[in-house]
Design a protein around this motif. Structure first.
Motif, PDB file in Angstrom:
ATOM      1  N   THR A  66       0.840  -1.190   0.000  1.00  0.00           N
ATOM      2  CA  THR A  66       0.000   0.000   0.000  1.00  0.00           C
ATOM      3  C   THR A  66       0.869   1.231   0.000  1.00  0.00           C
ATOM      4  O   THR A  66       2.001   1.210   0.485  1.00  0.00           O
ATOM      5  N   ARG A  79       0.841   3.080   8.174  1.00  0.00           N
ATOM      6  CA  ARG A  79      -0.090   2.853   9.278  1.00  0.00           C
ATOM      7  C   ARG A  79       0.087   3.997  10.277  1.00  0.00           C
ATOM      8  O   ARG A  79       1.203   4.449  10.512  1.00  0.00           O
ATOM      9  N   ARG A 106     -15.264  -5.313   3.466  1.00  0.00           N
ATOM     10  CA  ARG A 106     -15.045  -4.053   4.170  1.00  0.00           C
ATOM     11  C   ARG A 106     -14.082  -4.180   5.341  1.00  0.00           C
ATOM     12  O   ARG A 106     -13.747  -3.177   5.982  1.00  0.00           O
ATOM     13  N   GLY A 107     -13.654  -5.402   5.657  1.00  0.00           N
ATOM     14  CA  GLY A 107     -12.656  -5.589   6.701  1.00  0.00           C
ATOM     15  C   GLY A 107     -13.210  -5.784   8.095  1.00  0.00           C
ATOM     16  O   GLY A 107     -12.444  -5.907   9.056  1.00  0.00           O
ATOM     17  N   PRO A 136     -12.899  -2.215  11.909  1.00  0.00           N
ATOM     18  CA  PRO A 136     -13.799  -1.420  11.064  1.00  0.00           C
ATOM     19  C   PRO A 136     -13.458   0.062  11.072  1.00  0.00           C
ATOM     20  O   PRO A 136     -14.333   0.909  11.264  1.00  0.00           O
ATOM     21  N   ILE A 137     -12.209   0.370  10.850  1.00  0.00           N
ATOM     22  CA  ILE A 137     -11.752   1.766  10.772  1.00  0.00           C
ATOM     23  C   ILE A 137     -11.198   1.979   9.379  1.00  0.00           C
ATOM     24  O   ILE A 137     -10.322   1.227   8.933  1.00  0.00           O
ATOM     25  N   HIS A 138     -11.695   2.992   8.694  1.00  0.00           N
ATOM     26  CA  HIS A 138     -11.234   3.292   7.347  1.00  0.00           C
ATOM     27  C   HIS A 138     -10.674   4.714   7.333  1.00  0.00           C
ATOM     28  O   HIS A 138     -11.341   5.653   7.769  1.00  0.00           O
ATOM     29  N   MET A 139      -9.450   4.863   6.852  1.00  0.00           N
ATOM     30  CA  MET A 139      -8.783   6.163   6.850  1.00  0.00           C
ATOM     31  C   MET A 139      -8.326   6.506   5.439  1.00  0.00           C
ATOM     32  O   MET A 139      -7.858   5.640   4.702  1.00  0.00           O
ATOM     33  N   SER A 140      -8.454   7.771   5.080  1.00  0.00           N
ATOM     34  CA  SER A 140      -8.171   8.163   3.699  1.00  0.00           C
ATOM     35  C   SER A 140      -6.681   8.249   3.400  1.00  0.00           C
ATOM     36  O   SER A 140      -6.280   8.141   2.245  1.00  0.00           O
ATOM     37  N   THR A 159      -3.253   3.235   6.399  1.00  0.00           N
ATOM     38  CA  THR A 159      -3.690   1.850   6.302  1.00  0.00           C
ATOM     39  C   THR A 159      -3.973   1.310   7.698  1.00  0.00           C
ATOM     40  O   THR A 159      -3.179   1.522   8.617  1.00  0.00           O
ATOM     41  N   GLY A 216      -5.393  -2.358   9.612  1.00  0.00           N
ATOM     42  CA  GLY A 216      -5.816  -3.732   9.387  1.00  0.00           C
ATOM     43  C   GLY A 216      -4.856  -4.731   9.986  1.00  0.00           C
ATOM     44  O   GLY A 216      -3.795  -4.379  10.513  1.00  0.00           O
TER      45      GLY A 216
END
Length: 416
Positions: free
Chosen positions: A6, A10, A349-350, A371-375, A378, A380
């Protein structure tokens, strides 16, 4: 479940956590930190110190089973909670083990523990001792019943914490007994608060240069949520402590039986209630004094719910959902846990992941994701749980600089 390349880092990369946690409340907190990018070093006694290692089901040469723990078997609890972590063994009861721990403290940013009362002091790894070695340490303690404990001699298991917190009294049917929440809610909520506290302390450390002690208890975490439902006011005004699958204050708001299952309807505001009555073929109910506003509906929730279930019970779940969806009234099926745990969207969606064994690879079990998504970062879990002591050489050899002969002596003395 392999890590994919990616372009984003992180968010907690560069931070090192010494993980002295056991069971669920602590390991879930360090799992979150690991998913956010921190280097988490899980420390256990030689032979295994985390009591979760004895939690069935186990995975081994015979697959997943509920039999006695055998050589080579690993608890699914450990496989789930030790992802993205490094594993070292260290006898903190020995002087040599404590000295190695103190060396690790000098290289760490965070210490996370959830030991029983007095254990860290007896071992000499408590906050005051650690702070004297590294004043920048953020030391997090998740306790069961507070520090000092509010209930001396009481073991803080999730079910005892739920009982003491009052949460059980709010769960179940009004005419039934207090009921345990179906998941270990106190074990999962307290570490969320702890991670919030840790990250806040890290931000403050960036300004002051000093760490601090972050303390969160499972009991206080649950108690802090009770007032959000105004339970004291409701009960003083005649509402039952337990409302089961309904929520009288927001009626109509609950779970209703259908011909082939159950649906959840949330028609809390007046517009939705009128639309629900229209769907039921009883639009005149909107003018009934018992149901004409949120206050009256709360008082007469039982009568209202009976009328709604007479309607839903005469139709299939799909029919009820279609009728209400056409009118914009919130209504969904009540899914089973197995349905959700096989939902491909949740994997995409993880929120869910396939559990992986370090040697056997992906196994037939599901683990929770993050369940955390950051623009621009990364988040996970990409590495399977290590085997006990897998990272002794890297941590003690590379990080602390101990040579092979020294490591061998430590192994022979059962220090590591």
């Amino acid at each position: 479940m392999t890590e994919s390349p990616t372009q984003h880092p992180r968010p907690l990369e560069g931070l090192r956590v010494l993980d002295m946690t056991v069971a669920l409340a602590g390991p879930y907190g360090t799992l979150l930190l690991a998913a956010l990018g921190a280097e988490v070093i899980k420390i256990e006694a030689p032979g295994g110190g985390d009591i979760a290692r004895h939690n069935p089901p186990f995975y081994g040469d015979n697959g997943i089973h509920f039999g006695a723990l055998a050589d080579g078997d690993v608890s699914l609890s450990v496989l789930a909670r030790a992802r993205n972590k490094k594993s070292v063994t260290l006898d903190l009861k020995s002087e040599a083990g404590r000295e190695l721990f103190y060396e690790l403290v000098r290289h760490a940013d965070i210490v996370f523990e959830n030991s029983s009362d007095g254990v860290t002091q007896r071992l000499g790894v408590d906050y005051e001792t650690v702070r004297a070695i590294n004043p920048r340490i953020v030391y997090a303690s998740v306790s069961g019943l507070g520090i000092p404990t509010l209930y001396p001699g009481v073991k803080a298991m999730d079910i005892t914490v739920q009982a003491l917190s009052g949460l059980m009294d709010t769960t179940g049917n009004a005419d039934g007994p207090p009921t345990r929440v179906g998941i270990a809610i106190s074990d999962l909520l307290a570490p969320l608060y702890a991670v919030i506290g840790i990250q806040s302390a890290l931000l403050q450390r960036a300004i002051t240069g000093a760490g601090q002690h972050v303390v969160v208890s499972m009991l206080e975490s649950l108690v802090s949520l009770l007032p959000f439902e105004h339970l004291d006011v409701l009960q003083r005004n005649g509402f039952p402590a337990r409302s089961g699958n309904r929520h009288n204050r927001l009626a109509p708001f609950g779970v209703y039986g259908t011909r082939d299952g159950h649906v959840s309807i949330a028609a809390a505001n007046d517009d939705w209630t009128r639309l629900l009555f229209a769907a039921m073929g009883t639009p005149q109910l909107a003018d009934d004094a018992r149901f004409s506003g949120r206050g009256p509906r709360a008082v007469h929730a039982g009568e209202l719910d009976d009328l709604i279930e007479q309607w839903t019970g005469a139709h299939t779940s799909a029919e009820v959902i279609a009728e209400l969806a056409a009118r914009g009234v919130p209504c969904v099926p009540v899914r089973t846990a197995l349905e959700v745990l096989s939902d491909p969207e949740m994997f995409e969606r993880g929120a869910l992941e396939r559990l992986e064994h370090p040697r056997a690879g992906v196994i037939d079990a599901v683990a929770g994701g993050i369940p955390i998504h950051m623009s621009a970062a990364t988040v996970g879990l990409g590495r399977p749980a290590p085997e006990l002591g897998d990272d002794n050489d890297e941590v003690f050899g590379t990080l602390l600089g101990l040579d092979a002969d020294r490591l061998q002596v430590l192994r022979e003395k059962r220090v590591i």
